[in-house]
Design a protein around this motif. Sequence first.
Motif, PDB file in Angstrom:
ATOM      1  N   GLN A 159       0.961  -1.074   0.070  1.00  0.00           N
ATOM      2  CA  GLN A 159       0.050   0.128  -0.087  1.00  0.00           C
ATOM      3  C   GLN A 159       1.042   1.354  -0.014  1.00  0.00           C
ATOM      4  O   GLN A 159       0.354   2.311   0.040  1.00  0.00           O
ATOM      5  N   GLY A 160       2.064   1.187  -0.023  1.00  0.00           N
ATOM      6  CA  GLY A 160       3.223   2.234  -0.197  1.00  0.00           C
ATOM      7  C   GLY A 160       3.452   2.570   1.307  1.00  0.00           C
ATOM      8  O   GLY A 160       3.789   4.063   1.397  1.00  0.00           O
ATOM      9  N   ILE A 161       3.370   1.914   2.156  1.00  0.00           N
ATOM     10  CA  ILE A 161       3.645   2.230   3.493  1.00  0.00           C
ATOM     11  C   ILE A 161       5.364   2.243   3.850  1.00  0.00           C
ATOM     12  O   ILE A 161       5.933   1.088   3.862  1.00  0.00           O
ATOM     13  N   PRO A 162       5.903   3.376   4.166  1.00  0.00           N
ATOM     14  CA  PRO A 162       7.301   3.261   4.593  1.00  0.00           C
ATOM     15  C   PRO A 162       7.599   2.609   5.751  1.00  0.00           C
ATOM     16  O   PRO A 162       6.882   2.257   6.466  1.00  0.00           O
ATOM     17  N   ASP A 163       8.745   1.748   5.662  1.00  0.00           N
ATOM     18  CA  ASP A 163       9.106   0.941   6.840  1.00  0.00           C
ATOM     19  C   ASP A 163       9.069   1.401   8.033  1.00  0.00           C
ATOM     20  O   ASP A 163       8.773   0.928   9.373  1.00  0.00           O
ATOM     21  N   HIS A 164       9.615   2.722   8.353  1.00  0.00           N
ATOM     22  CA  HIS A 164       9.456   3.437   9.812  1.00  0.00           C
ATOM     23  C   HIS A 164       8.241   3.469  10.276  1.00  0.00           C
ATOM     24  O   HIS A 164       7.900   3.661  11.654  1.00  0.00           O
ATOM     25  N   GLU A 165       6.772   3.466   9.599  1.00  0.00           N
ATOM     26  CA  GLU A 165       5.667   3.385   9.909  1.00  0.00           C
ATOM     27  C   GLU A 165       5.278   2.107  10.928  1.00  0.00           C
ATOM     28  O   GLU A 165       4.446   2.088  11.946  1.00  0.00           O
ATOM     29  N   PHE A 166       6.299   1.248  10.585  1.00  0.00           N
ATOM     30  CA  PHE A 166       5.957  -0.258  11.457  1.00  0.00           C
ATOM     31  C   PHE A 166       6.803  -0.277  12.912  1.00  0.00           C
ATOM     32  O   PHE A 166       6.764  -1.271  13.270  1.00  0.00           O
ATOM     33  N   ARG A 167       7.358   0.758  12.951  1.00  0.00           N
ATOM     34  CA  ARG A 167       8.578   0.735  14.168  1.00  0.00           C
ATOM     35  C   ARG A 167       8.149   1.294  15.288  1.00  0.00           C
ATOM     36  O   ARG A 167       8.818   2.610  15.407  1.00  0.00           O
ATOM     37  N   GLY A 168       7.109   0.916  15.708  1.00  0.00           N
ATOM     38  CA  GLY A 168       6.815   1.602  17.181  1.00  0.00           C
ATOM     39  C   GLY A 168       5.615   2.704  17.252  1.00  0.00           C
ATOM     40  O   GLY A 168       5.327   2.960  18.310  1.00  0.00           O
ATOM     41  N   LYS A 169       5.087   2.799  16.269  1.00  0.00           N
ATOM     42  CA  LYS A 169       3.980   3.807  16.168  1.00  0.00           C
ATOM     43  C   LYS A 169       2.611   2.910  16.432  1.00  0.00           C
ATOM     44  O   LYS A 169       2.362   1.742  16.079  1.00  0.00           O
ATOM     45  N   PRO A 170       1.810   3.483  17.296  1.00  0.00           N
ATOM     46  CA  PRO A 170       0.453   2.701  17.746  1.00  0.00           C
ATOM     47  C   PRO A 170      -0.516   2.660  16.435  1.00  0.00           C
ATOM     48  O   PRO A 170      -0.567   3.454  15.630  1.00  0.00           O
ATOM     49  N   GLY A 179       0.836  11.053  15.975  1.00  0.00           N
ATOM     50  CA  GLY A 179       2.031  10.325  16.021  1.00  0.00           C
ATOM     51  C   GLY A 179       1.367   8.747  15.808  1.00  0.00           C
ATOM     52  O   GLY A 179       2.283   7.843  16.111  1.00  0.00           O
ATOM     53  N   GLY A 180       0.376   8.497  15.398  1.00  0.00           N
ATOM     54  CA  GLY A 180      -0.229   7.001  15.301  1.00  0.00           C
ATOM     55  C   GLY A 180      -0.247   6.748  13.858  1.00  0.00           C
ATOM     56  O   GLY A 180       0.113   7.679  12.961  1.00  0.00           O
ATOM     57  N   TYR A 181      -0.473   5.548  13.263  1.00  0.00           N
ATOM     58  CA  TYR A 181      -0.725   5.167  12.178  1.00  0.00           C
ATOM     59  C   TYR A 181      -2.033   4.506  11.794  1.00  0.00           C
ATOM     60  O   TYR A 181      -2.556   3.540  12.574  1.00  0.00           O
ATOM     61  N   PRO A 182      -3.191   5.372  11.150  1.00  0.00           N
ATOM     62  CA  PRO A 182      -4.393   4.818  10.884  1.00  0.00           C
ATOM     63  C   PRO A 182      -4.590   3.683   9.908  1.00  0.00           C
ATOM     64  O   PRO A 182      -4.036   3.734   8.836  1.00  0.00           O
ATOM     65  N   VAL A 183      -5.420   2.743  10.114  1.00  0.00           N
ATOM     66  CA  VAL A 183      -5.814   1.681   9.104  1.00  0.00           C
ATOM     67  C   VAL A 183      -7.281   1.648   9.085  1.00  0.00           C
ATOM     68  O   VAL A 183      -7.993   1.494  10.313  1.00  0.00           O
ATOM     69  N   GLU A 184      -7.902   1.844   8.075  1.00  0.00           N
ATOM     70  CA  GLU A 184      -9.369   2.057   8.042  1.00  0.00           C
ATOM     71  C   GLU A 184      -9.857   0.403   7.634  1.00  0.00           C
ATOM     72  O   GLU A 184      -9.310  -0.087   6.632  1.00  0.00           O
ATOM     73  N   PHE A 185     -10.805  -0.012   8.204  1.00  0.00           N
ATOM     74  CA  PHE A 185     -11.390  -1.283   7.811  1.00  0.00           C
ATOM     75  C   PHE A 185     -12.908  -1.479   7.748  1.00  0.00           C
ATOM     76  O   PHE A 185     -13.771  -0.693   8.622  1.00  0.00           O
ATOM     77  N   PRO A 186     -13.424  -2.007   6.634  1.00  0.00           N
ATOM     78  CA  PRO A 186     -14.978  -2.129   6.691  1.00  0.00           C
ATOM     79  C   PRO A 186     -15.783  -3.153   7.697  1.00  0.00           C
ATOM     80  O   PRO A 186     -14.788  -4.171   7.758  1.00  0.00           O
TER      81      PRO A 186
END
Length: 581
Positions: free
Chosen positions: A31-42, A75-82
Amino acid sequence: MTHKKRPLRSAEWFGNDDKNGFMYRSWMKNQGIPDHEFRGKPIIGICNTFSELTPCNAHFRKLAEHVKKGVLEAGGYPVEFPVFSNGESNLRPTAMFTRNLASMDVEEAIRGNPLDAVVLLVGCDKTTPALLMGAASCDIPTIVVTGGPMLNGKHKGRDIGSGTVVWQLSEEVKAGKISLHDFMAAEAGMSRSAGTCNTMGTASTMACMAESLGTSLPHNAAIPAVDSRRYVLAHLSGNRIVEMVDEDLTLSKVLTKSAFENAIRTNAAIGGSTNAVIHLQAIAGRMGVDLTLDDWTRVGRGTPTIVDLQPSGRYLMEEFYYAGGLPAVLRRLGEADRLPHKDALTVNGKTLWENVQDAPLYNDAVILPLDAPLREDGGMCVMRGNLAPNGAVLKPSAATPALMQHRGRAVVFENFDDYKARINDPDLDVTADDILVMKNCGPRGYHGMAEVGNMGLPAKLLEQGVTDMVRISDARMSGTAYGTVVLHVAPEAAAGGPLAAVRNGDWIALDAYSGKLHLEVDDAEIASRLAEADPTAESTRIASTGGYRQLYIEHVLQADQGCDFDFLVGCRGAEVPRHSH
Ligand code: FES
């Protein structure tokens, strides 16, 4: 910004530099998410009930975008789901039939995914309880963002309210007061903007319940859907949910018994929907809070209804917001020492009282003074007796005071089809003093407990000017409806309740004030009538036809227990069994 304060639940998916971490991150990266978004963000889930088949929630993509902005900013990372969207206006046999299904979807989606917290986007009636039920069974930090009510409806220069005007005008057609053409002309003016029903129907009631329970930010219930402040609230909720992860402010810290008691008191003050009784029972059940119908009597009775909104009163949700909204109501209750638990914690980390103690009130005609209420006692009436051993409810603010204590002869309809076939028969033996009784519309009998308890009155009585009669059933009633209507009789007829034994001409005594509902037939005769024809046979036969309907009929609990499935009651937490690919 990197989250450092406590171990994140999502780190179990994304936090490891091993084969599993590779797999969880790699597919997300498409989805084009950079690696740092997975490193410790809620990771913040946005649980979206958007659907073009749920018109009340059809604007939720935009709402979700504003929540995302707030999450990212904090400072979080949002993921939307239906999730399953059960819209009230289209879904058959009733949206209530799939409330528990939606709650299962929500529960398993939250538990099974790498989420540290969740924002629930809710609006149309059943979406609010369904999402809260599912989230309660998981118990991670959770905040509710409601879609907001529609602007006032307009017809012939006057305001008209969602749903309520349908009941009013259709009775006027039956009574010969207006033409069918006039009635149909109101259709285009009733729903003029995005949003939920603008009366104090079930959607608005549940939005007020979510706010008084402390699960949303202040003012969430009433800001109109198209008011820019609705999007500001969504943005701020996105900010706040990230902080809630840091604070480990899980749903169970908010949804306490105190919170439910505040909500019960609030429901009386706003003249809220009877559906709230069922939904709060179900949410409490998921949270492990012991809430009973007796709590509604103990906490709710004696509370004046001070919100003058349709269907009980005059105004609509737009005026309610402009008058000060729910915070102004809660302040008014609190200042009179009528808010049971001022210290109940809410999702913004403050107590309910801290949130509302300085709330402005701009219009005393919409939010009335406590000593000049719409109804002196708006608390839900809970009745018991040989006709409803496990309880039945009546909304006093929507009822005719003179009918709250009434003895009448039963005019019985075996089910909704029977009612429809005979109610307007000129030969129907019925007078205004009789009591209309309808069976087989409870959770098992009508797969979802249809909102048909406010049976329209016989045309011949409407023509005589009769405006209300006592009606009794195991059905529910739309929050937009009104009348002296006894609902949720438990056990229902299709579960073998005594309602199944009522016959034409039996006498019934109702005393809503003292909580009595009595069928004047002796116990032995009731037992013999029930034994004569097994009232559970039809629903048992239908249950054998398979599908979700079978699951539903076999497991649905009665109204006094919130109509949840027996196997869904309780909080199962957010842990998933460990596994590896
Ligand atoms: Fe959706 Fe009324 S039909 S809120």
